[in-house]
Design an enzyme around this catalytic site. Structure first.
Site, PDB file in Angstrom:
ATOM      1  N   TYR A  63       0.876  -1.184   0.000  1.00  0.00           N
ATOM      2  CA  TYR A  63       0.000   0.000   0.000  1.00  0.00           C
ATOM      3  C   TYR A  63       0.909   1.228   0.000  1.00  0.00           C
ATOM      4  O   TYR A  63       1.646   1.478   0.948  1.00  0.00           O
ATOM      5  CB  TYR A  63      -0.913   0.028   1.229  1.00  0.00           C
ATOM      6  CG  TYR A  63      -1.892  -1.123   1.322  1.00  0.00           C
ATOM      7  CD1 TYR A  63      -2.288  -1.833   0.194  1.00  0.00           C
ATOM      8  CD2 TYR A  63      -2.442  -1.504   2.536  1.00  0.00           C
ATOM      9  CE1 TYR A  63      -3.178  -2.890   0.280  1.00  0.00           C
ATOM     10  CE2 TYR A  63      -3.345  -2.552   2.633  1.00  0.00           C
ATOM     11  CZ  TYR A  63      -3.696  -3.240   1.495  1.00  0.00           C
ATOM     12  OH  TYR A  63      -4.591  -4.294   1.595  1.00  0.00           O
ATOM     13  N   PHE A 213     -13.148  -5.424   1.990  1.00  0.00           N
ATOM     14  CA  PHE A 213     -14.289  -4.699   1.418  1.00  0.00           C
ATOM     15  C   PHE A 213     -15.565  -4.924   2.267  1.00  0.00           C
ATOM     16  O   PHE A 213     -16.647  -5.190   1.705  1.00  0.00           O
ATOM     17  CB  PHE A 213     -14.562  -5.114  -0.024  1.00  0.00           C
ATOM     18  CG  PHE A 213     -13.492  -4.719  -1.025  1.00  0.00           C
ATOM     19  CD1 PHE A 213     -12.523  -3.784  -0.707  1.00  0.00           C
ATOM     20  CD2 PHE A 213     -13.474  -5.275  -2.299  1.00  0.00           C
ATOM     21  CE1 PHE A 213     -11.542  -3.414  -1.632  1.00  0.00           C
ATOM     22  CE2 PHE A 213     -12.503  -4.914  -3.234  1.00  0.00           C
ATOM     23  CZ  PHE A 213     -11.541  -3.991  -2.898  1.00  0.00           C
ATOM     24  N   PRO A 214     -15.478  -4.827   3.597  1.00  0.00           N
ATOM     25  CA  PRO A 214     -16.679  -5.055   4.417  1.00  0.00           C
ATOM     26  C   PRO A 214     -17.787  -4.030   4.154  1.00  0.00           C
ATOM     27  O   PRO A 214     -18.964  -4.309   4.382  1.00  0.00           O
ATOM     28  CB  PRO A 214     -16.153  -4.926   5.861  1.00  0.00           C
ATOM     29  CG  PRO A 214     -14.932  -4.053   5.740  1.00  0.00           C
ATOM     30  CD  PRO A 214     -14.314  -4.437   4.434  1.00  0.00           C
ATOM     31  N   LEU A 215     -17.365  -2.855   3.655  1.00  0.00           N
ATOM     32  CA  LEU A 215     -18.362  -1.816   3.340  1.00  0.00           C
ATOM     33  C   LEU A 215     -18.624  -1.749   1.837  1.00  0.00           C
ATOM     34  O   LEU A 215     -19.314  -0.854   1.362  1.00  0.00           O
ATOM     35  CB  LEU A 215     -17.856  -0.448   3.824  1.00  0.00           C
ATOM     36  CG  LEU A 215     -17.555  -0.343   5.316  1.00  0.00           C
ATOM     37  CD1 LEU A 215     -16.926   1.014   5.653  1.00  0.00           C
ATOM     38  CD2 LEU A 215     -18.839  -0.540   6.123  1.00  0.00           C
ATOM     39  N   GLY A 216     -18.029  -2.678   1.098  1.00  0.00           N
ATOM     40  CA  GLY A 216     -18.213  -2.664  -0.361  1.00  0.00           C
ATOM     41  C   GLY A 216     -16.967  -2.225  -1.102  1.00  0.00           C
ATOM     42  O   GLY A 216     -16.918  -2.276  -2.322  1.00  0.00           O
ATOM     43  N   PHE A 218     -14.102   0.246  -2.748  1.00  0.00           N
ATOM     44  CA  PHE A 218     -13.915   1.604  -3.289  1.00  0.00           C
ATOM     45  C   PHE A 218     -15.254   2.276  -3.599  1.00  0.00           C
ATOM     46  O   PHE A 218     -15.357   3.497  -3.591  1.00  0.00           O
ATOM     47  CB  PHE A 218     -13.030   1.555  -4.541  1.00  0.00           C
ATOM     48  CG  PHE A 218     -11.625   1.134  -4.227  1.00  0.00           C
ATOM     49  CD1 PHE A 218     -10.726   2.037  -3.675  1.00  0.00           C
ATOM     50  CD2 PHE A 218     -11.208  -0.170  -4.425  1.00  0.00           C
ATOM     51  CE1 PHE A 218      -9.433   1.663  -3.347  1.00  0.00           C
ATOM     52  CE2 PHE A 218      -9.917  -0.567  -4.113  1.00  0.00           C
ATOM     53  CZ  PHE A 218      -9.021   0.351  -3.571  1.00  0.00           C
ATOM     54  N   THR A 219     -16.286   1.475  -3.895  1.00  0.00           N
ATOM     55  CA  THR A 219     -17.633   2.031  -4.047  1.00  0.00           C
ATOM     56  C   THR A 219     -18.486   1.437  -2.937  1.00  0.00           C
ATOM     57  O   THR A 219     -18.995   0.319  -3.056  1.00  0.00           O
ATOM     58  CB  THR A 219     -18.239   1.635  -5.415  1.00  0.00           C
ATOM     59  OG1 THR A 219     -17.274   1.893  -6.421  1.00  0.00           O
ATOM     60  CG2 THR A 219     -19.526   2.387  -5.688  1.00  0.00           C
ATOM     61  N   PRO A 220     -18.626   2.159  -1.803  1.00  0.00           N
ATOM     62  CA  PRO A 220     -19.357   1.579  -0.664  1.00  0.00           C
ATOM     63  C   PRO A 220     -20.773   1.128  -1.039  1.00  0.00           C
ATOM     64  O   PRO A 220     -21.391   1.645  -1.978  1.00  0.00           O
ATOM     65  CB  PRO A 220     -19.357   2.722   0.351  1.00  0.00           C
ATOM     66  CG  PRO A 220     -18.124   3.521   0.015  1.00  0.00           C
ATOM     67  CD  PRO A 220     -18.008   3.449  -1.482  1.00  0.00           C
TER      68      PRO A 220
HETATM   69  N1  LIG Z   1      -6.526  -8.988   1.009  1.00  0.00           N
HETATM   70  C1  LIG Z   1      -6.880  -8.189   0.030  1.00  0.00           C
HETATM   71  O1  LIG Z   1      -6.758  -8.508  -1.141  1.00  0.00           O
HETATM   72  C2  LIG Z   1      -7.468  -6.845   0.361  1.00  0.00           C
HETATM   73  C3  LIG Z   1      -8.096  -6.090  -0.646  1.00  0.00           C
HETATM   74  C4  LIG Z   1      -8.654  -4.883  -0.311  1.00  0.00           C
HETATM   75  C5  LIG Z   1      -8.601  -4.427   0.997  1.00  0.00           C
HETATM   76  N2  LIG Z   1      -7.984  -5.162   1.969  1.00  0.00           N
HETATM   77  C6  LIG Z   1      -7.966  -4.713   3.392  1.00  0.00           C
HETATM   78  O2  LIG Z   1      -9.297  -4.547   3.800  1.00  0.00           O
HETATM   79  C7  LIG Z   1      -9.475  -3.257   4.393  1.00  0.00           C
HETATM   80  C8  LIG Z   1     -10.903  -2.795   4.151  1.00  0.00           C
HETATM   81  O3  LIG Z   1     -11.143  -2.659   2.788  1.00  0.00           O
HETATM   82  P1  LIG Z   1     -11.336  -1.263   2.052  1.00  0.00           P
HETATM   83  O4  LIG Z   1     -10.843  -0.150   2.899  1.00  0.00           O
HETATM   84  O5  LIG Z   1     -10.777  -1.396   0.697  1.00  0.00           O
HETATM   85  O6  LIG Z   1     -12.890  -1.230   1.834  1.00  0.00           O
HETATM   86  P2  LIG Z   1     -14.136  -0.938   2.813  1.00  0.00           P
HETATM   87  O7  LIG Z   1     -13.717  -0.942   4.239  1.00  0.00           O
HETATM   88  O8  LIG Z   1     -15.221  -1.841   2.387  1.00  0.00           O
HETATM   89  O9  LIG Z   1     -14.585   0.513   2.366  1.00  0.00           O
HETATM   90  C9  LIG Z   1     -13.719   1.595   2.324  1.00  0.00           C
HETATM   91  C10 LIG Z   1     -14.402   2.702   1.531  1.00  0.00           C
HETATM   92  O10 LIG Z   1     -15.575   3.101   2.218  1.00  0.00           O
HETATM   93  C11 LIG Z   1     -15.476   4.484   2.591  1.00  0.00           C
HETATM   94  N3  LIG Z   1     -16.037   4.576   3.955  1.00  0.00           N
HETATM   95  C12 LIG Z   1     -15.498   4.086   5.093  1.00  0.00           C
HETATM   96  N4  LIG Z   1     -16.320   4.324   6.126  1.00  0.00           N
HETATM   97  C13 LIG Z   1     -17.413   4.975   5.621  1.00  0.00           C
HETATM   98  C14 LIG Z   1     -18.594   5.489   6.193  1.00  0.00           C
HETATM   99  N5  LIG Z   1     -18.838   5.358   7.495  1.00  0.00           N
HETATM  100  N6  LIG Z   1     -19.485   6.098   5.372  1.00  0.00           N
HETATM  101  C15 LIG Z   1     -19.249   6.229   4.044  1.00  0.00           C
HETATM  102  N7  LIG Z   1     -18.135   5.759   3.441  1.00  0.00           N
HETATM  103  C16 LIG Z   1     -17.228   5.129   4.233  1.00  0.00           C
HETATM  104  C17 LIG Z   1     -14.024   4.837   2.516  1.00  0.00           C
HETATM  105  O11 LIG Z   1     -13.835   6.199   2.163  1.00  0.00           O
HETATM  106  P3  LIG Z   1     -13.301   7.300   3.223  1.00  0.00           P
HETATM  107  O12 LIG Z   1     -11.814   7.131   3.287  1.00  0.00           O
HETATM  108  O13 LIG Z   1     -13.737   8.576   2.616  1.00  0.00           O
HETATM  109  O14 LIG Z   1     -13.978   7.031   4.519  1.00  0.00           O
HETATM  110  C18 LIG Z   1     -13.539   3.928   1.390  1.00  0.00           C
HETATM  111  O15 LIG Z   1     -13.832   4.494   0.128  1.00  0.00           O
HETATM  112  C19 LIG Z   1      -8.417  -2.407   3.725  1.00  0.00           C
HETATM  113  O16 LIG Z   1      -8.148  -1.252   4.458  1.00  0.00           O
HETATM  114  C20 LIG Z   1      -7.266  -3.375   3.605  1.00  0.00           C
HETATM  115  O17 LIG Z   1      -6.531  -3.374   4.808  1.00  0.00           O
HETATM  116  C21 LIG Z   1      -7.436  -6.375   1.658  1.00  0.00           C
END
Ligand SMILES: NC(=O)c1ccc[n+]([C@@H]2O[C@H](COP(=O)([O-])OP(=O)(O)OC[C@H]3O[C@@H](n4cnc5c(N)ncnc54)[C@H](OP(=O)(O)O)[C@@H]3O)[C@@H](O)[C@H]2O)c1
Length: 291
Positions: A63, A213-216, A218-220
Site C-alpha cells: 500500500y 471490502f466489508p463496506l463494499g 472503493f464504491t461503498p
Molecule cells: N486482502 C486483500 O486482497 C485486500 C483487498 C482490499 C482491501 N484489503 C484490506 O481490507 C481493508 C478494508 O477494505 P477497504 O478499505 O478497501 O474497503 P471498505 O472498508 O469496504 O470501504 C472503504 C471505503 O468506504 C469508505 N467509507 C469508510 N467508512 C465509511 C462510512 N462510514 N461512510 C461512508 N463511506 C465510508 C471509505 O472512504 P473514506 O476514506 O472517505 O472514509 C472507502 O472508500 C483495507 O483497508 C485493507 O486493509 C485487503
C-alpha cells in the site's frame, strides 16, 4: 470502556483482538499509490482508532508502496503490547501503480524484510499470503511453493503467524498441511457472499475470517434495503453493514477502511449496534438481490 469492547473478541492464533478493527489501505494516496492527501489526518485516524480500543490493524507494504506502513510506524510506534498488526505479501507495485504478483522466494523474503523495516518491528505478528492466480477473486492453484518460503521465514523467527488471502477452501486445506493457518482474508460483505460455507467451516475450526471490502470497497454498498433498515434503527447504512457482519459469525473480524475521522467514529460505533432478528432476516436477502 471503549465502544469497541462491545464487539467482543476473537483470536488470531494466540493473539486475542477486539472484533472491530481497522484496515489501513485507505491511508495511502489515490489508487492506494503514493502519499496520503492529508498526512496529519492519516496520523490522527490511526491514533484515534487505537485510543478507541482498536487492537487489530490490517496493512501491507504494497500500500503506497511502503507509505501506509511508514505512517503506521510514525503514528503508533512504539506499539502497545496488545496491538496486532497483520500484513500481507504476494504483490509489488509498478511505477504506474499497477499490481504485480510477486511470489518468488526472493520477492517474498524481500517483502517480509520491507514490512519489518517500515513497521519498525523485529517480528511480524501475522503475515497473509495474498494469492493471485486470479488477481480479483479466489482461483485454484497450488500454494505450496510460496507458503513454504513463508513457513521457512516463520521458523527463522521473522513471522509469528501465517494466514491466507484471496484463498479457496482447497488452498486453506493445502496450507494447513504446510503450517498453521490462523486467518483467512477474502472479499465478503452483505452483497457479496460467496464465502458463506468457508466462514462456517473456519468458525468450527476456531480460525478467524477477516472480510476485506466489508463496506463494499472503493464504491461503498448502496441498497434501498440497507438504507431502510438503517433509517428504522436510527443508524447509518455503513453501521448496519458492519453490525450484520459481526452478527453473521463469531469468527468474523472487521477491518473497515477509512481516511476520515468522522467515518472512523461512525464505523467504530457499529460495535454497539444490536440488529433485531427481523432486520437480519431482511438483510440476509440483499445478496440475492445483488446477484
Ligand atoms: N486482502 C486483500 O486482497 C485486500 C483487498 C482490499 C482491501 N484489503 C484490506 O481490507 C481493508 C478494508 O477494505 P477497504 O478499505 O478497501 O474497503 P471498505 O472498508 O469496504 O470501504 C472503504 C471505503 O468506504 C469508505 N467509507 C469508510 N467508512 C465509511 C462510512 N462510514 N461512510 C461512508 N463511506 C465510508 C471509505 O472512504 P473514506 O476514506 O472517505 O472514509 C472507502 O472508500 C483495507 O483497508 C485493507 O486493509 C485487503
Amino acid at each position: 470502556m471503549p465502544i469497541t469492547n462491545q464487539s467482543g473478541t476473537f483470536n488470531i492464533g494466540d493473539r486475542k483482538v477486539r472484533r472491530l478493527g481497522y484496515g489501513a489501505m485507505q491511508l495511502a494516496g489515490p489508487g492506494v499509490f503514493g502519499p496520503p492527501r492529508d498526512h496529519d489526518a492519516a496520523l490522527a485516524v490511526l491514533r484515534e482508532a487505537v485510543a478507541s480500543g482498536v487492537n487489530h490493524i490490517d496493512t501491507s507494504d504494497f500500500y503506497g508502496p511502503h507509505v501506509t506502513n511508514q505512517i503506521i510506524r510514525e503514528a503508533l510506534h512504539p506499539y502497545g503490547d496488545d496491538l496486532v498488526i497483520v500484513t500481507k505479501v504476494g504483490a509489488r507495485r509498478g511505477t504506474d501503480g499497477s499490481w504485480i504478483p510477486a511470489f518468488s522466494r526472493q520477492e517474498l523474503t524481500q517483502a517480509v524484510h520491507d514490512n519489518l523495516r517500515n513497521l519498525g518491528l523485529d517480528v511480524l505478528d501475522v503475515v497473509n499470503l495474498r494469492i493471485a492466480f486470479d488477481l480479483h477473486s479466489p482461483a485454484e492453484g497450488s500454494i505450496e511453493a510460496p507458503l513454504t518460503v513463508l513457513a521457512d521465514l516463520q521458523r527463522q523467527g521473522l513471522i509469528r503467524h501465517l494466514g491466507l488471502s484471496n484463498a479457496t477452501s482447497k488452498q486453506v486445506a493445502e496450507g494447513r498441511g504446510i503450517t498453521e493457518i490462523v486467518c483467512v482474508q477474502n472479499q465478503y460483505n452483505l452483497a457479496h457472499r460467496n464465502d458463506d460455507r468457508l466462514i462456517d467451516d473456519l468458525a468450527r475450526q476456531g480460525t478467524a475470517y477477516v472480510p476485506f471490502f466489508p463496506l463494499g470497497g472503493f464504491t461503498p454498498l448502496q441498497s434501498s434495503t440497507l438504507s431502510n433498515v438503517a433509517a428504522r434503527l436510527g443508524a447509518t447504512p455503513m453501521q448496519v453493514a458492519l453490525a450484520w457482519l459481526l452478527r453473521r459469525a463469531p469468527n468474523i473480524l472487521l477491518i473497515p477502511g477509512t481516511s476520515s475521522l468522522g467515518h472512523l467514529r461512525e464505523n467504530l460505533a457499529a460495535a454497539g449496534l444490536a440488529l433485531p432478528d427481523d432486520a437480519v432476516e431482511e438483510l440476509n436477502h440483499m445478496a440475492d438481490i445483488a446477484a
